[in-house]
Design an enzyme around this catalytic site. Sequence first.
Site, PDB file in Angstrom:
ATOM      1  N   ARG A  76       0.805  -1.233   0.000  1.00  0.00           N
ATOM      2  CA  ARG A  76       0.000   0.000   0.000  1.00  0.00           C
ATOM      3  C   ARG A  76       0.828   1.269   0.000  1.00  0.00           C
ATOM      4  NH1 ARG A  76      -2.695  -3.828   1.684  1.00  0.00           N
ATOM      5  NH2 ARG A  76      -0.746  -4.283   2.682  1.00  0.00           N
ATOM      6  N   THR A  77       1.782   1.367   0.911  1.00  0.00           N
ATOM      7  CA  THR A  77       2.430   2.671   1.108  1.00  0.00           C
ATOM      8  C   THR A  77       3.237   3.057  -0.124  1.00  0.00           C
ATOM      9  OG1 THR A  77       2.545   2.068   3.432  1.00  0.00           O
ATOM     10  CG2 THR A  77       3.770   4.013   2.762  1.00  0.00           C
TER      11      THR A  77
ATOM     12  N   LYS B 289      25.411  -3.091  -0.922  1.00  0.00           N
ATOM     13  CA  LYS B 289      26.887  -2.986  -0.970  1.00  0.00           C
ATOM     14  C   LYS B 289      27.411  -2.179   0.199  1.00  0.00           C
ATOM     15  CE  LYS B 289      26.333  -2.418  -5.926  1.00  0.00           C
ATOM     16  NZ  LYS B 289      26.359  -1.322  -6.899  1.00  0.00           N
TER      17      LYS B 289
ATOM     18  N   HIS C  86       4.451   5.943  11.507  1.00  0.00           N
ATOM     19  CA  HIS C  86       4.008   5.739  10.120  1.00  0.00           C
ATOM     20  C   HIS C  86       3.030   6.881   9.810  1.00  0.00           C
ATOM     21  CE1 HIS C  86       2.861   4.033   6.400  1.00  0.00           C
ATOM     22  NE2 HIS C  86       2.629   2.780   6.752  1.00  0.00           N
TER      23      HIS C  86
ATOM     24  N   ARG D  49      10.961   4.174   3.419  1.00  0.00           N
ATOM     25  CA  ARG D  49      10.617   3.218   4.482  1.00  0.00           C
ATOM     26  C   ARG D  49      11.884   2.467   4.845  1.00  0.00           C
ATOM     27  NH1 ARG D  49       5.680  -0.986   4.646  1.00  0.00           N
ATOM     28  NH2 ARG D  49       4.664   0.977   5.210  1.00  0.00           N
TER      29      ARG D  49
HETATM   30  N1   CP Z   1      -0.426  -0.025   5.772  1.00  0.00           N
HETATM   31  C1   CP Z   1       0.811  -0.311   5.290  1.00  0.00           C
HETATM   32  O1   CP Z   1       1.817   0.295   5.709  1.00  0.00           O
HETATM   33  O2   CP Z   1       0.838  -1.283   4.337  1.00  0.00           O
HETATM   34  P1   CP Z   1       2.128  -1.739   3.525  1.00  0.00           P
HETATM   35  O3   CP Z   1       3.089  -2.344   4.512  1.00  0.00           O
HETATM   36  O4   CP Z   1       1.639  -2.694   2.487  1.00  0.00           O
HETATM   37  O5   CP Z   1       2.727  -0.494   2.930  1.00  0.00           O
END
Ligand code: CP
Length: 306
Positions: free
Chosen positions: A51-52, A80, A129, A101
């Site tokens: 999703r993110t 590396k 998040h 991320r």
């Molecule tokens: N909600 C969420 O962070 O989903 P993903 O880990 O798929 O990005």
Amino acid sequence: MRHLMSPLDFTVEELDQLMDLAADIEKHPSKYAHACEGKKLATLFYEPSTRTRLSHEAAMLNLGGQVLGFSSADSSSAAKGESVADTIRMISCYADICAIRHPKEGAPMVAAMHSSIPVINAGDGGHQHPTQTLTDLLTIRSLKGHLDHLTIGICGDLKFGRTVHSLINALVRYPGIRFLLISPEELRLPGYVREDFLEKNRIPYEEVVSLDEAIPKLDLLYMTRVQKERFFNEEDYVRMKDFYILDREKMQAAPKDMLVLHPLPRVNEISVEVDDDPRAVYFRQVQYGVYIRMALILTLLEVQVC
Ligand code: CP
């Protein structure tokens, strides 16, 4: 230049403006279809995501921009030994904005310190998040009509769930919020979240184990999965993973207007039989995630659409 590291980087008034913009994007998508022409978003994902990453990319594409990036540390020069600080210096030459991320808490902050483009924290370890929180806030505001005076049950892995920490951090700024924190003893909210976010702000909360007892009292139920990737041993995960399963029977005890949210991915904690219940809004939540990320990209890039 502005980054997004935590939901508190925006004031409540700025969050309202961001959500107003997202609501306008939902109503008039074509108005925004060329807003970011010539701009590029880089997605730097050192941890798995569906999703993110894809919603940031969809958001930029919907705005007429372009996307580039990597979806795992293994497919980048991190394999590396390249540092986040060096990587962001390169990315600043290739893109206008980036979403990162990383499994290490604080890595997006390190990126922001070395970046000449806006950086969005797309999830750092078990910490925060913030774009999921913006998604959650927009979903609640759109479907409940307000963000204040709500009793919110948060259920599952409250220890490692970064979406939970960010959401609590954001919601304590609205009046009349109270929390029922539903988890097994081992997966309770970390002390710093309880002390710094709840107790300092005098937010009423209760820590309970039973979902059955909590559910009749809730305006919202925020379900979360047990975060397998943050456990030190498989045995503990297996013991915890099916502690809560929201099913049709449990939903019968819930108020008629209680909403069920989930940041997803879902594993076993919500039975698929709940998906057709009109109170289950976790797939609608995903769509709100695109609108709010479009609004966020426009805001961080300071793009005005008349
Ligand atoms: N909600 C969420 O962070 O989903 P993903 O880990 O798929 O990005």
